[in-house]
Design an enzyme around this catalytic site. Structure first.
Site, PDB file in Angstrom:
ATOM      1  CE  LYS A 165      99.180  75.861  52.328  1.00  0.00           C
ATOM      2  NZ  LYS A 165      98.547  77.060  51.730  1.00  0.00           N
ATOM      3  CG  ASP A 193      97.766  79.877  53.723  1.00  0.00           C
ATOM      4  OD1 ASP A 193      96.911  80.447  54.439  1.00  0.00           O
ATOM      5  OD2 ASP A 193      97.488  79.304  52.648  1.00  0.00           O
ATOM      6  CD  GLU A 218      97.555  82.816  51.608  1.00  0.00           C
ATOM      7  OE1 GLU A 218      98.617  83.210  51.088  1.00  0.00           O
ATOM      8  OE2 GLU A 218      96.959  81.808  51.235  1.00  0.00           O
ATOM      9  CG  ASP A 241      93.241  81.764  50.092  1.00  0.00           C
ATOM     10  OD1 ASP A 241      92.347  81.758  49.229  1.00  0.00           O
ATOM     11  OD2 ASP A 241      94.112  80.866  50.155  1.00  0.00           O
ATOM     12  CE  LYS A 265      93.164  78.279  47.249  1.00  0.00           C
ATOM     13  NZ  LYS A 265      93.352  78.954  48.549  1.00  0.00           N
TER      14      LYS A 265
HETATM   15 MG    MG Z   1      95.814  80.217  51.426  1.00  0.00          MG
END
Ligand code: MG
Length: 372
Positions: A165, A193, A218, A241, A265
């Protein structure tokens, strides 16, 4: 077969440690999860879990799952749960949007359909490719050395794919990415991400500053428009995402050539029925797919891997698993369990896992078909 009742439980899922996202602007310590059991007149019951990642990550929250189901319940009681298309259509008529509230209903219906057919959900969704799928670690934003220490800890458990992240500060992000890439092992993959944290200018600055590195980014910016603008002046593969909710979003990603990769997701897109439509459009255009629960227990991990195993190589990228990030377990030892950094779906029919009802305690709501 008819749906005769829908019963809801609410459980708080504490995270093992606080989790920082989107450059440190979002902090999470506990998740609000809803467990849904659908009963039928033929004695088969199905389970689904609806667990948004807190209430600040996406336009979704725990109480919203329960309120959404309360609103939709009367429209689906009495329907055949194996008819997942009509079930989703009725949910849309009863409550437009609110996909995250529809997901646990949809999953519980697939669980019932699988049990009735004596097949795992993945077999009903088009058939499974049996190989287990790498689970990506989730590396919270920190200093380069802190992030590497986290990756090293995951390595000892067999993880070879990592989701690091970033997004805290453009110059520090360049340092993080260069440091982690310098310490990446040859067979490892790191996705960087951003969770929407960068402005367009920050995204272009960081991505072009590391244009010599073979890395993937991402969700660098907030919207699909932002990501498209960045895509046009950068060269790395990009994944979408958080801004992929619907089949229409996927259509735009394809037609505007916004991304080479997507993350589905299951909770965010409204369950398995809709996830399968997005999957097929992505595959038709050669777009790679990662599959994840948004949050939750082994139930959410299991529906995600049931779906992920329907994606062929080389388009199945990775899954993510939440089970090791929380301190409670509704089905100890059962369902899809991470082993050596890999996940595979259970062989049992349907979802393949149900929670211990003793652990769940008292339901918070129940909706039943009125007898005539
Ligand atoms: Mg993500």
């Amino acid at each position: 077969m008819k749906i005769t009742s829908i019963t809801l439980w609410q459980k708080s899922l504490p995270l093992a440690k606080p989790y920082w996202l989107s450059g440190g602007r979002l902090k999470f310590e506990v998740l609000d999860s809803t467990f849904v059991r659908i009963d039928t007149d033929e004695g088969i019951s199905g389970w689904g879990e609806g667990c948004p990642w807190g209430h600040t990550y996406l336009p979704a929250h725990g109480p919203g799952v329960r309120a959404g189901i309360e609103t939709m319940a009367s429209s689906i009681l009495g329907l055949d749960p194996r008819q997942t298309g009509p079930i989703n259509h009725q949910m849309d008529l009863a409550l437009p949007g609110h996909l995250y509230a529809k997901a646990p209903i949809d999953i519980a219906c697939w669980d019932i359909a699988g049990q009735a057919a004596e097949l795992p959900i993945g077999e009903l969704l088009g058939g499974r490719y049996p190989e287990p799928i790498p689970v990506a670690s989730s590396i919270s934003t920190g200093t380069p050395r802190e992030m590497l220490a986290d990756i090293e800890r995951y390595r000892t458990h067999g993880y070879r794919v990592h989701s690091a992240k970033v997004g805290a500060d453009a110059l520090q992000d360049i340092e993080r990415i260069r440091f982690l890439e310098a310490h990446r092992e040859p067979d490892e993959v790191v996705f960087y991400d951003v969770n929407r944290a960068w402005t367009r200018a920050e995204a272009v600055t960081v991505m072009n500053a590391v244009s010599d590195l073979p890395v993937t980014f991402e969700q660098p910016c907030e919207t699909l428009d932002d990501c498209l603008a960045v895509r046009r002046v950068t060269s790395h593969p990009m994944a979408i995402d958080e801004r992929l909710d619907t089949l229409n979003d996927m259509t735009r990603i394809v037609s505007d050539r916004i991304a080479e990769l997507i993350n589905i997701k299951i909770n965010r897109v409204g369950g398995l029925t809709r996830a399968a439509r997005i999957r097929d459009l992505a595959l038709a255009h050669g777009i790679g797919i990662s599959v994840m629960p948004t949050g939750g227990t082994v139930l959410a991990d299991t529906d995600a891997i049931q779906f992920a195993q329907t994606i062929p190589d080389p388009y199945r990228l990775r899954v993510w698993s939440c089970q090791d990030m929380i301190t409670v377990d509704p089905a100890p030892g059962r369902g899809a369990r991470v082993k050596d950094g890999l996940l595979a779906a259970p062989e049992a029919p349907g979802l393949g896992v149900a929670p211990d009802e003793q652990w769940l305690g008292e339901p918070v709501a129940a909706y039943s078909l009125k007898r005539t």
